[in-house]
Design a protein around this motif. Structure first.
Motif, mmCIF file in Angstrom:
data_model
loop_
_atom_site.group_PDB
_atom_site.id
_atom_site.type_symbol
_atom_site.label_atom_id
_atom_site.label_comp_id
_atom_site.label_asym_id
_atom_site.label_seq_id
_atom_site.Cartn_x
_atom_site.Cartn_y
_atom_site.Cartn_z
ATOM 1 N N UNK A 1 0.837 -1.210 0.000
ATOM 2 C CA UNK A 1 0.000 0.000 0.000
ATOM 3 C C UNK A 1 0.868 1.255 0.000
ATOM 4 N N UNK A 2 1.921 1.269 0.840
ATOM 5 C CA UNK A 2 2.815 2.431 0.928
ATOM 6 C C UNK A 2 3.556 2.652 -0.390
ATOM 7 N N UNK A 3 4.006 1.556 -1.003
ATOM 8 C CA UNK A 3 4.719 1.665 -2.282
ATOM 9 C C UNK A 3 3.805 2.221 -3.372
ATOM 10 N N UNK A 4 2.556 1.755 -3.386
ATOM 11 C CA UNK A 4 1.591 2.232 -4.377
ATOM 12 C C UNK A 4 1.327 3.728 -4.187
ATOM 13 N N UNK A 5 1.158 4.137 -2.918
ATOM 14 C CA UNK A 5 0.918 5.560 -2.623
ATOM 15 C C UNK A 5 2.097 6.416 -3.068
ATOM 16 N N UNK A 6 3.306 5.930 -2.783
ATOM 17 C CA UNK A 6 4.507 6.690 -3.124
ATOM 18 C C UNK A 6 4.623 6.855 -4.638
ATOM 19 N N UNK A 7 4.337 5.786 -5.372
ATOM 20 C CA UNK A 7 4.404 5.858 -6.829
ATOM 21 C C UNK A 7 3.382 6.848 -7.385
ATOM 22 N N UNK A 8 2.171 6.827 -6.812
ATOM 23 C CA UNK A 8 1.128 7.741 -7.290
ATOM 24 C C UNK A 8 1.503 9.191 -7.032
ATOM 25 N N UNK A 9 2.043 9.476 -5.835
ATOM 26 C CA UNK A 9 2.431 10.840 -5.489
ATOM 27 C C UNK A 9 3.601 11.295 -6.347
ATOM 28 N N UNK A 10 4.597 10.421 -6.532
ATOM 29 C CA UNK A 10 5.762 10.778 -7.343
ATOM 30 C C UNK A 10 5.361 11.007 -8.790
ATOM 31 N N UNK A 11 4.436 10.173 -9.290
ATOM 32 C CA UNK A 11 3.975 10.335 -10.670
ATOM 33 C C UNK A 11 3.275 11.689 -10.840
ATOM 34 N N UNK A 12 2.469 12.065 -9.846
ATOM 35 C CA UNK A 12 1.770 13.344 -9.911
ATOM 36 C C UNK A 12 2.756 14.514 -9.810
ATOM 37 N N UNK A 13 3.778 14.344 -8.964
ATOM 38 C CA UNK A 13 4.795 15.393 -8.835
ATOM 39 C C UNK A 13 5.543 15.581 -10.162
ATOM 40 N N UNK A 14 5.825 14.465 -10.837
ATOM 41 C CA UNK A 14 6.514 14.558 -12.129
ATOM 42 C C UNK A 14 5.663 15.286 -13.163
ATOM 43 N N UNK A 15 4.351 15.034 -13.106
ATOM 44 C CA UNK A 15 3.446 15.730 -14.032
ATOM 45 C C UNK A 15 3.471 17.253 -13.771
ATOM 46 N N UNK A 16 3.503 17.604 -12.474
ATOM 47 C CA UNK A 16 3.473 19.001 -12.115
ATOM 48 C C UNK A 16 4.784 19.705 -12.456
#
Length: 347
Positions: free
Chosen positions: A332-347
């Protein structure tokens, strides 16, 4: 390690060998081991001490020890099941065996007493047998919430908050229940504050347990562990737009989003950007990283949000005692981290 600390550690190691059941020696030895980061040996010593306390019947001290040292991986136990009974608090007339027989109903094993969706505002007292309360997971599997045994009640929450039942109540074995008239119970509550408090506490604890059990991350945790979490937790309400946590805020608890939704957001170039939506069942503060480093971003309520606040030590005890949960949380933590990092990269 200083020479003095080394000498102390060796001295207590020898004392524990000579007096393996001495509570003071075991505790001091464990504390010295933890100072030296010898976690495995310390946990073994603490577990031995915990077992000693339980065997002596010193359950309160054992529970305190398990809370203080989560690495024990023990859930509170040894609690007298009769402590949870309600029948002794009922009005004298309702404790009368003749009165109970006149209000009794038989429920065959596997048959429903109450079905989800029914508008049933009656309290039932279990006179014989056992009832099981359960909800359904998102993938259609039953999740056990409670086993209601002799002297206990079911339906108490709908006495205070009428509405459709959100769970199913089924007889686990051939059972006999007594139907307690709503008007008489409400009248008894006014005359007996102890009964009212007991029913309110039972209702609140069962509601929190249902919310914990509704989370896909926690619903496979054994029932006794979920109930233990519920007994130590409380709920918090947040209005839409309210800040639940600030970025970097250190948490001494784990938050479970039980109702509504929230999101992590980041301020960039004067504009707030949403990083991740947190719907019902989401956890915040469940990982050691978040516990130490703080909340990864501002957490804002999208709507009216109900959060179950679980003490971190209680949560960690369950993780230690139920290894499959650790694997679930890591994923769960790994999935959350990937989602946040992916969104940060988009921004």
């Amino acid at each position: 390690m200083s020479i003095d600390q080394n000498n102390q550690l060796n001295a207590y190691a020898d004392l524990v060998k000579l007096y393996p059941d001495n509570e003071a020696y075991l505790r001091k030895y464990a504390e010295l081991l933890l100072i030296e980061n010898k976690q495995t040996t310390a946990a073994e010593v603490l577990r031995h001490l915990h077992t000693l306390l339980v065997n002596r019947g010193e359950h309160k001290q054992a529970n305190t020890l398990a809370t203080t040292f989560p690495q024990i991986g023990r859930i509170r136990n040894g609690i007298d099941p009769n402590d949870d009974r309600i029948d002794k608090l009922l009005p004298t007339t309702m404790q009368n065996s003749l009165w109970l027989r006149l209000h009794q109903h038989k429920v065959k094993e596997g048959h429903h007493l109450i079905q989800r969706g029914e508008h049933e505002e009656t309290i039932y007292l279990v006179c014989e047998g056992e009832l099981a309360e359960f909800i359904w997971s998102s993938d259609g599997k039953p999740v056990l919430l409670n086993l209601i045994t002799l002297g206990n009640v079911v339906g108490e929450s709908y006495l205070f908050n009428p509405g459709p039942h959100k769970s199913d109540i089924v007889a686990n074995k051939d059972s006999i229940v007594a139907k307690l008239p709503r008007k008489k119970i409400l009248a008894a509550l006014e005359k007996n504050p102890s009964l009212k408090i007991a029913l309110q506490q039972k209702s609140a604890s069962r509601l929190i347990n249902a919310r914990i059990s509704s989370s896909p991350l926690l619903q496979n945790v054994p029932l006794n562990m979920r109930k233990d979490l519920a007994e130590q937790s409380h709920t918090r309400q947040y209005a839409a737009g309210e800040t639940i946590h600030k970025a970097g805020e250190k948490l001494d608890h784990v938050d479970l989003v039980a109702k509504g939704s929230a999101h992590f957001q980041l301020l960039g170039k004067g504009i707030f950007k949403e990083l991740k939506t947190l719907g019902p069942g989401s956890l915040i503060g469940e990982s050691e990283a978040v516990h130490i480093q703080g909340c990864p971003a501002d957490m804002i309520a999208n709507s009216n949000v109900t959060v179950v606040r679980i003490p971190y030590n209680a949560f960690r005890n369950v993780v230690e005692a139920h290894p499959p949960l650790r694997n679930t949380l890591i994923a769960y933590a790994e999935k959350n981290q990937l989602q946040i990092m992916s969104k940060l990269n988009e921004l």
